[in-house]
Design a protein around this motif. Structure first.
Motif, PDB file in Angstrom:
ATOM      1  N   TYR A 103      -5.302  -4.099  -5.572  1.00  0.00           N
ATOM      2  CA  TYR A 103      -5.351  -2.790  -6.378  1.00  0.00           C
ATOM      3  C   TYR A 103      -6.749  -2.402  -6.192  1.00  0.00           C
ATOM      4  O   TYR A 103      -7.157  -1.143  -6.295  1.00  0.00           O
ATOM      5  N   ASN A 104      -7.899  -3.325  -6.146  1.00  0.00           N
ATOM      6  CA  ASN A 104      -9.231  -2.889  -5.909  1.00  0.00           C
ATOM      7  C   ASN A 104      -9.356  -1.926  -4.791  1.00  0.00           C
ATOM      8  O   ASN A 104     -10.040  -0.989  -4.867  1.00  0.00           O
ATOM      9  N   LYS A 105      -8.812  -2.241  -3.602  1.00  0.00           N
ATOM     10  CA  LYS A 105      -8.928  -1.412  -2.619  1.00  0.00           C
ATOM     11  C   LYS A 105      -8.154  -0.329  -2.870  1.00  0.00           C
ATOM     12  O   LYS A 105      -8.717   0.845  -2.140  1.00  0.00           O
ATOM     13  N   PHE A 106      -7.341  -0.097  -3.902  1.00  0.00           N
ATOM     14  CA  PHE A 106      -6.551   0.965  -4.072  1.00  0.00           C
ATOM     15  C   PHE A 106      -7.275   1.924  -5.215  1.00  0.00           C
ATOM     16  O   PHE A 106      -6.970   3.003  -5.570  1.00  0.00           O
ATOM     17  N   THR A 135       0.919  -1.270   0.088  1.00  0.00           N
ATOM     18  CA  THR A 135      -0.103  -0.197  -0.052  1.00  0.00           C
ATOM     19  C   THR A 135       1.052   1.198  -0.172  1.00  0.00           C
ATOM     20  O   THR A 135       0.588   2.155  -0.702  1.00  0.00           O
ATOM     21  N   LYS A 136       1.988   1.238   0.759  1.00  0.00           N
ATOM     22  CA  LYS A 136       2.830   2.305   0.797  1.00  0.00           C
ATOM     23  C   LYS A 136       3.513   2.575  -0.410  1.00  0.00           C
ATOM     24  O   LYS A 136       3.707   3.797  -0.843  1.00  0.00           O
ATOM     25  N   ILE A 137       3.777   1.752  -1.092  1.00  0.00           N
ATOM     26  CA  ILE A 137       4.586   1.751  -2.471  1.00  0.00           C
ATOM     27  C   ILE A 137       3.615   2.336  -3.478  1.00  0.00           C
ATOM     28  O   ILE A 137       3.925   3.315  -4.159  1.00  0.00           O
ATOM     29  N   LEU A 138       2.268   1.880  -3.491  1.00  0.00           N
ATOM     30  CA  LEU A 138       1.486   2.303  -4.356  1.00  0.00           C
ATOM     31  C   LEU A 138       0.845   3.868  -4.019  1.00  0.00           C
ATOM     32  O   LEU A 138       0.832   4.588  -4.984  1.00  0.00           O
ATOM     33  N   GLU A 186      -1.224 -17.815 -18.937  1.00  0.00           N
ATOM     34  CA  GLU A 186      -2.249 -17.251 -18.349  1.00  0.00           C
ATOM     35  C   GLU A 186      -2.548 -15.750 -18.966  1.00  0.00           C
ATOM     36  O   GLU A 186      -1.843 -15.078 -19.285  1.00  0.00           O
ATOM     37  N   ASP A 187      -3.957 -15.425 -18.824  1.00  0.00           N
ATOM     38  CA  ASP A 187      -4.415 -14.117 -19.310  1.00  0.00           C
ATOM     39  C   ASP A 187      -3.967 -13.256 -18.252  1.00  0.00           C
ATOM     40  O   ASP A 187      -3.884 -13.556 -17.328  1.00  0.00           O
ATOM     41  N   SER A 188      -3.685 -12.034 -18.710  1.00  0.00           N
ATOM     42  CA  SER A 188      -3.526 -10.793 -17.776  1.00  0.00           C
ATOM     43  C   SER A 188      -4.973  -9.945 -17.801  1.00  0.00           C
ATOM     44  O   SER A 188      -5.674  -9.923 -18.768  1.00  0.00           O
ATOM     45  N   LEU A 189      -5.301  -9.458 -16.473  1.00  0.00           N
ATOM     46  CA  LEU A 189      -6.127  -8.412 -16.274  1.00  0.00           C
ATOM     47  C   LEU A 189      -5.429  -7.214 -16.431  1.00  0.00           C
ATOM     48  O   LEU A 189      -4.663  -6.939 -15.669  1.00  0.00           O
ATOM     49  N   ILE A 190      -5.881  -6.308 -17.361  1.00  0.00           N
ATOM     50  CA  ILE A 190      -5.562  -4.962 -17.405  1.00  0.00           C
ATOM     51  C   ILE A 190      -6.216  -4.194 -16.462  1.00  0.00           C
ATOM     52  O   ILE A 190      -7.489  -4.075 -16.456  1.00  0.00           O
ATOM     53  N   MET A 191      -5.539  -3.349 -15.510  1.00  0.00           N
ATOM     54  CA  MET A 191      -6.422  -2.535 -14.397  1.00  0.00           C
ATOM     55  C   MET A 191      -5.824  -1.163 -14.393  1.00  0.00           C
ATOM     56  O   MET A 191      -4.567  -0.951 -14.911  1.00  0.00           O
ATOM     57  N   GLU A 192      -6.721  -0.117 -14.307  1.00  0.00           N
ATOM     58  CA  GLU A 192      -6.408   1.157 -14.320  1.00  0.00           C
ATOM     59  C   GLU A 192      -7.057   1.837 -13.089  1.00  0.00           C
ATOM     60  O   GLU A 192      -8.088   1.654 -12.472  1.00  0.00           O
ATOM     61  N   LYS A 193      -6.185   2.963 -12.701  1.00  0.00           N
ATOM     62  CA  LYS A 193      -6.694   3.975 -11.781  1.00  0.00           C
ATOM     63  C   LYS A 193      -6.444   5.409 -12.315  1.00  0.00           C
ATOM     64  O   LYS A 193      -5.555   5.693 -12.956  1.00  0.00           O
ATOM     65  N   ILE A 194      -7.588   5.833 -12.477  1.00  0.00           N
ATOM     66  CA  ILE A 194      -7.852   7.337 -13.072  1.00  0.00           C
ATOM     67  C   ILE A 194      -7.511   8.405 -11.990  1.00  0.00           C
ATOM     68  O   ILE A 194      -7.965   8.330 -10.853  1.00  0.00           O
ATOM     69  N   LEU A 195      -6.544   9.270 -12.360  1.00  0.00           N
ATOM     70  CA  LEU A 195      -5.925  10.335 -11.389  1.00  0.00           C
ATOM     71  C   LEU A 195      -6.985  11.299 -11.662  1.00  0.00           C
ATOM     72  O   LEU A 195      -6.814  12.063 -12.539  1.00  0.00           O
ATOM     73  N   GLN A 254      -5.273 -13.478  -6.942  1.00  0.00           N
ATOM     74  CA  GLN A 254      -6.380 -12.678  -6.314  1.00  0.00           C
ATOM     75  C   GLN A 254      -6.082 -11.557  -5.133  1.00  0.00           C
ATOM     76  O   GLN A 254      -6.518 -10.570  -4.932  1.00  0.00           O
ATOM     77  N   GLY A 255      -4.772 -12.109  -4.471  1.00  0.00           N
ATOM     78  CA  GLY A 255      -4.298 -11.114  -3.551  1.00  0.00           C
ATOM     79  C   GLY A 255      -3.933  -9.647  -4.069  1.00  0.00           C
ATOM     80  O   GLY A 255      -4.207  -8.596  -3.443  1.00  0.00           O
ATOM     81  N   ALA A 256      -3.208  -9.599  -5.179  1.00  0.00           N
ATOM     82  CA  ALA A 256      -2.692  -8.502  -5.968  1.00  0.00           C
ATOM     83  C   ALA A 256      -4.080  -7.669  -6.380  1.00  0.00           C
ATOM     84  O   ALA A 256      -4.083  -6.371  -6.206  1.00  0.00           O
ATOM     85  N   ILE A 257      -4.843  -8.411  -7.020  1.00  0.00           N
ATOM     86  CA  ILE A 257      -6.063  -7.964  -7.431  1.00  0.00           C
ATOM     87  C   ILE A 257      -6.902  -7.082  -6.361  1.00  0.00           C
ATOM     88  O   ILE A 257      -7.396  -5.980  -6.492  1.00  0.00           O
TER      89      ILE A 257
END
Ligand SMILES: CC(C)(COP(=O)(O)OP(=O)(O)OC[C@H]1O[C@@H](n2cnc3c(N)ncnc32)[C@H](O)[C@@H]1OP(=O)(O)O)[C@@H](O)C(=O)NCCC(=O)NCCS
Length: 152
Positions: A122-125, A89-92, A142-151, A116-119
Motif C-alpha cells: 500500500y505504501n508503494k502504491f 499491484t494490478k488489482i490495486l 490486533e489493532d488495524s491501521l487505517i490507510m488512505e490514498k487521495i485521488l 508488513q507485506g500488505a503495508i
C-alpha cells in the motif's frame, strides 16, 4: 506457472468463482470471510467484488464498497503461489481506475498492523497511514491501521 501479469483478466466476481475465492480466503486470513459473505457481495448491486484470473483460474480478488465518494477496500488477497508477481499491484491499479470512474475522492482500507507485506504494497502504491482502530481484528486480537490514498 504463468509469470505474465499482462495475461491477467480482472472482472466482476461471479457465483462460479466462489470455490476458488473461498479457498484463497481460507489460506490468506486467520479470521476468513465465510462463503455467504462473498455471495452477498456478488448479489449486491451496490458492491463491486472483483476477481483476477489467469487462464480462467482465480488467482486473486478484492471486495469494494463505495460510500459518500470514498471507495473502501473491504478485502483483497492473492493466491499464495502467485504472490510477489505483481498481481496485487494490478488489482490495486484496477481499483484506482474504478474509483476515479466513480468520481471517488479517496480509497481507504484497514490492515493488521503486523501485516508488513500488505503495508509495504500500500505504501508503494501511495497510501498513507491516517489512523488506527484499537482491537479491530480478532484471532488474534490486533489493532488495524487505517490507510488512505487521495485521488487527485
Ligand atoms: C498483500 C497481497 C495481496 C499482495 O499481493 P501480491 O500480488 O503478492 O503483491 P505484488 O506482487 O503486487 O507486490 C508489490 C510490492 O508490494 C510489496 N510486497 C507485497 N507483498 C510483500 C511481502 N509479503 N513482504 C514485503 N513486501 C511485499 C513489495 O514491495 C512488492 O514489490 P516486489 O515484489 O517487487 O518487492 C498478498 O500478499 C496477500 O494476498 N496476502 C494475504 C492476504 C492479505 O494480507 N491481504 C491484505 C489485507 S489488508
Amino acid at each position: 506457472m504463468i509469470e505474465r501479469t499482462e495475461d491477467l483478466v480482472i472482472k466482476r466476481m461471479a457465483l462460479e468463482d466462489l470455490d476458488e475465492v473461498v479457498k484463497i480466503e481460507n489460506q490468506s486470513f486467520s479470521d476468513p470471510w465465510k462463503r455467504e459473505f462473498f455471495s452477498e457481495e456478488i448479489n449486491n448491486d451496490f458492491a463491486s467484488p472483483l476477481v483476477a484470473k489467469l487462464d480462467q483460474n482465480v488467482v486473486g480478488y478484492a471486495c469494494l464498497w463505495i460510500f459518500f465518494g470514498e471507495l473502501q477496500i473491504a478485502n483483497i488477497a492473492v493466491e499464495k503461489d502467485f504472490r510477489r508477481k505483481g498481481i496485487g499491484t494490478k488489482i490495486l491499479e484496477r481499483i484506482t481506475d474504478y474509483a476515479r470512474d466513480k468520481s471517488c475522492l479517496k480509497i481507504t482500507l484497514d490492515v493488521r498492523e503486523s501485516n508488513q507485506g500488505a503495508i509495504d504494497l500500500y505504501n508503494k502504491f501511495g497510501f498513507k497511514i491516517v489512523g488506527r482502530r484499537k482491537k479491530y481484528y480478532r484471532f488474534p486480537v490486533e489493532d488495524s491501521l487505517i490507510m488512505e490514498k487521495i485521488l487527485l
